[in-house]
Design a protein around this motif. Sequence first.
Motif, PDB file in Angstrom:
ATOM      1  N   ARG A 130       0.845  -1.197   0.000  1.00 54.87           N
ATOM      2  CA  ARG A 130       0.000   0.000   0.000  1.00 54.87           C
ATOM      3  C   ARG A 130       0.877   1.244   0.000  1.00 54.87           C
ATOM      4  NH1 ARG A 130       0.311   2.516   4.862  1.00 54.87           N
ATOM      5  NH2 ARG A 130       0.787   1.276   6.726  1.00 54.87           N
ATOM      6  N   PRO A 131       0.338   2.386  -0.430  1.00 46.27           N
ATOM      7  CA  PRO A 131       1.083   3.641  -0.322  1.00 46.27           C
ATOM      8  C   PRO A 131       1.333   3.987   1.139  1.00 46.27           C
ATOM      9  CG  PRO A 131      -0.743   3.860  -1.868  1.00 46.27           C
ATOM     10  CD  PRO A 131      -0.941   2.558  -1.162  1.00 46.27           C
ATOM     11  N   ALA A 132       2.517   4.486   1.415  1.00 47.01           N
ATOM     12  CA  ALA A 132       2.846   4.930   2.765  1.00 47.01           C
ATOM     13  C   ALA A 132       2.351   6.355   2.979  1.00 47.01           C
ATOM     14  CB  ALA A 132       4.349   4.859   2.994  1.00 47.01           C
ATOM     15  N   THR A 133       2.168   6.710   4.248  1.00 47.68           N
ATOM     16  CA  THR A 133       1.732   8.057   4.616  1.00 47.68           C
ATOM     17  C   THR A 133       2.615   8.560   5.753  1.00 47.68           C
ATOM     18  OG1 THR A 133       0.183   7.371   6.348  1.00 47.68           O
ATOM     19  CG2 THR A 133      -0.643   7.361   4.068  1.00 47.68           C
ATOM     20  N   GLU A 134       2.399   9.802   6.139  1.00 45.34           N
ATOM     21  CA  GLU A 134       3.173  10.359   7.250  1.00 45.34           C
ATOM     22  C   GLU A 134       2.934   9.592   8.543  1.00 45.34           C
ATOM     23  OE1 GLU A 134       3.716  14.482   8.021  1.00 45.34           O
ATOM     24  OE2 GLU A 134       3.148  15.056   5.974  1.00 45.34           O
TER      25      GLU A 134
END
Length: 218
Positions: A11-15
Amino acid sequence: MAIASNDLAVRPATEADADRLIAVLAEAFHDGPVADWLIPDPEQRRAVYYRYFRDAFLHGLKHGEVYTTSDQSAVTIWHPHLEPTPTKPHQRLETLETIAGAHAPKIVLLEEMFDTFHPDEPHHYLAYVAVDPQRQSRGIGTAMLNHYHRRLDQIGLPAYLEATDMRSRQLYLRLGYTAGPPMVLPTQGPTVWRMWRGAPNATTRSPFPPTRPRRRSL
């Protein structure tokens, strides 16, 4: 959106992933020939690496594409290079001096060499792939790379990276990369292999692009 890749959820990473994934990056890259060359003292290296990879992770979120797994055991940072990217060497030097202090000169040298020999042809650049040392040798990194490679093949773009040891070089060769002219870091530094996974065509993949060192000036 999470995407299953060989039974691995990517999945895309986030802060919100920052603390965990920065730790994964810093620990995964802590040992190796380039790390030993950059910062010989392991404890100083650990402190600098956490600051360095925080900067790399946040930069990736803002300017590139960062992916992780559902359990945050791995991270990749990609940067699309669809045209030559202008650099701001003075600004980068100031940033690295804040991050690395007395160790900044070698990190500046490493980044300058990487940038000087970076291909101009449109591609996506794999800046970092890291797997939690406790989860390595289980195919996690390979699955994450295959996930991104399928996307690149669909849009007809190559991938480029620098392999910093023989083990990773062999892995990338198995994943369809070819090795270009290597770089040998100065002051008795190690060898770094430039790797290119060409865009697919009817029978093969596009070859490693010609090396055209960029002229840089600080």
